[in-house]
Design a protein around this motif. Structure first.
Motif, PDB file in Angstrom:
ATOM      1  N   VAL A  32       0.826  -1.201   0.000  1.00  0.00           N
ATOM      2  CA  VAL A  32       0.000   0.000   0.000  1.00  0.00           C
ATOM      3  C   VAL A  32       0.863   1.255   0.000  1.00  0.00           C
ATOM      4  CG1 VAL A  32      -0.235   0.098   2.531  1.00  0.00           C
ATOM      5  CG2 VAL A  32      -2.006   1.116   1.066  1.00  0.00           C
ATOM      6  N   GLN A  35       2.370   1.691  -3.471  1.00  0.00           N
ATOM      7  CA  GLN A  35       1.376   2.215  -4.394  1.00  0.00           C
ATOM      8  C   GLN A  35       1.192   3.716  -4.216  1.00  0.00           C
ATOM      9  OE1 GLN A  35      -0.078   0.375  -6.882  1.00  0.00           O
ATOM     10  NE2 GLN A  35      -0.692   2.426  -7.577  1.00  0.00           N
ATOM     11  N   HIS A 124      -2.776   9.540   1.449  1.00  0.00           N
ATOM     12  CA  HIS A 124      -3.517   8.424   0.861  1.00  0.00           C
ATOM     13  C   HIS A 124      -4.982   8.799   0.662  1.00  0.00           C
ATOM     14  CE1 HIS A 124      -5.711   4.556   0.765  1.00  0.00           C
ATOM     15  NE2 HIS A 124      -4.621   4.096   0.172  1.00  0.00           N
TER      16      HIS A 124
END
Length: 365
Positions: A32, A35, A124
């Motif tokens: 994560v 990414q 995020h």
């Protein structure tokens, strides 16, 4: 063959290698996090802002708390608000100035608010929101510019003792974002814009589908302090829906006159229960007052009243245009001064004495 896309991928890989070499403990990032690094590198914004956001994620910007960890100062108090230690998360996400900037920009925080400790969670969330459909997007695509200008405002305050308003930070960010997306042939149409750059046209331009356009005119007699205000509301076909003329007295400056004209127009839109409106004005003084309100403290209450009214509209834009795109509204306003037409009113359709101009503008679009 060399291509820019290949260069971007190669540059990202190089940045990843350097990051791993400098941070042995983080050579194996969770998927994560990997990414998010990739998403930030591909984010639609200026290259310098992308690099800034990557430094934000890695904690590599010189906030006071980080400087103290390197024995470069002892005071960690945030100079912007004076209410807490200046960490990366505080400065860009939880400082009252950052919170107010997001509020003005109509960027809602996560349900539980921005994290005071995790830049990863905050970035995020913002990056994920940029991937939503346009109907749900709001001003999220402008967030890179807002964070960048919050950082620049902080540096101006620390190094030059120059403080800029949250409102100025947001309007500058929105304007810079719109310019970037226009130049790069992308779409970023925030639902709440102030003082956008004018489109390249010398005549009235029809609004997008589903929106109405209100042109605002203003005139000022400096000898008597008389203000003439006029606005014309038209649909996509250029058909006039309503128009208004109003006279105000005891104005001490052209800037005050233009702000009163805007106030009257926005107040009228709210009273008519309109929710999605583009407003156009050709006043330089008005543009300056909205972009730098802290420069005009005597007009603070007037500007705040305008912003309060704007908050009652669902979708709006205030665009600065050249005079040739604002002829009808300006003519209505000027008639108050030159012809002493001081009777104020709101009427259906457009003024009959300007019907030829209105028709010619509708046919030109």
């Amino acid at each position: 063959m060399f291509s820019y896309e290949n260069f971007k991928i190669t540059a990202y890989k190089l940045l990843s290698v350097v990051h791993e070499q400098n941070n042995p403990a983080h050579r194996s990032l969770p998927p994560v996090e990997q990414q998010l690094w990739k998403n930030l590198w591909k984010l639609k914004t200026l290259p310098k802002i992308r690099h800034f956001l990557l430094r934000v994620l890695s904690g590599a910007i010189a906030v006071k708390e980080r400087l103290r960890s390197r024995n470069l100062g002892t005071d960690t108090t945030c100079k912007t608000c004076g209410q807490g230690p200046e960490t990366v998360c505080h400065l860009l996400f939880t400082c009252p100035a950052a919170v107010e900037a997001c509020k003005i920009a109509q960027i809602p925080p996560p349900r539980g608010g921005f994290s005071p400790n995790s830049t990863f969670l905050n970035l995020h969330y913002l990056v994920a929101c940029t991937k939503k459909r346009n109907a749900e997007l709001g001003n999220f695509k402008t967030f890179p510019w807002i964070l960048w200008n919050l950082w620049k405002s902080r540096n101006s305050l620390v190094f030059e003792n120059s403080r800029s308003s949250d409102f100025s930070c947001v309007t500058k960010s929105v304007e810079e974002a719109n310019i970037w997306f226009q130049v790069n042939n992308d779409t970023c149409v925030p639902s709440h814009d102030i003082a956008q750059p004018l489109p390249l046209s010398d005549h009235w331009v029809r609004p997008p589908m589903g929106l109405l356009k209100c042109n605002i005119g203003s005139a000022w007699d400096h000898l008597w302090g008389l203000i003439g205000t006029g606005w014309l509301l038209r649909d996509r076909q250029g058909t006039p829906i309503n128009h208004s003329r109003r006279a105000f007295s005891e104005s001490t400056s052209r800037r005050e006159a233009d702000l009163n004209s805007l106030l009257w127009a926005v107040e009228s839109m709210v009273n008519m229960r309109l929710k999605n409106v583009i407003l156009e004005a050709s006043s330089i003084e008005l543009r300056e007052a909205l972009l730098e309100p802290h420069q005009y403290p005597e007009l603070k209450s007037l500007i705040e009243r305008i912003l309060l009214l704007f908050s009652r509209l669902d979708s709006w834009s205030l665009i600065h245009v050249q005079g040739s795109r604002n002829r009808v509204a300006t003519a209505i306003a000027v008639s108050v001064i030159t012809d002493v037409r001081t009777q104020s009113y709101v009427a259906t359709g457009g003024p009959s004495w300007l019907s030829h101009t209105i028709l010619s503008e509708a046919q030109a679009v």
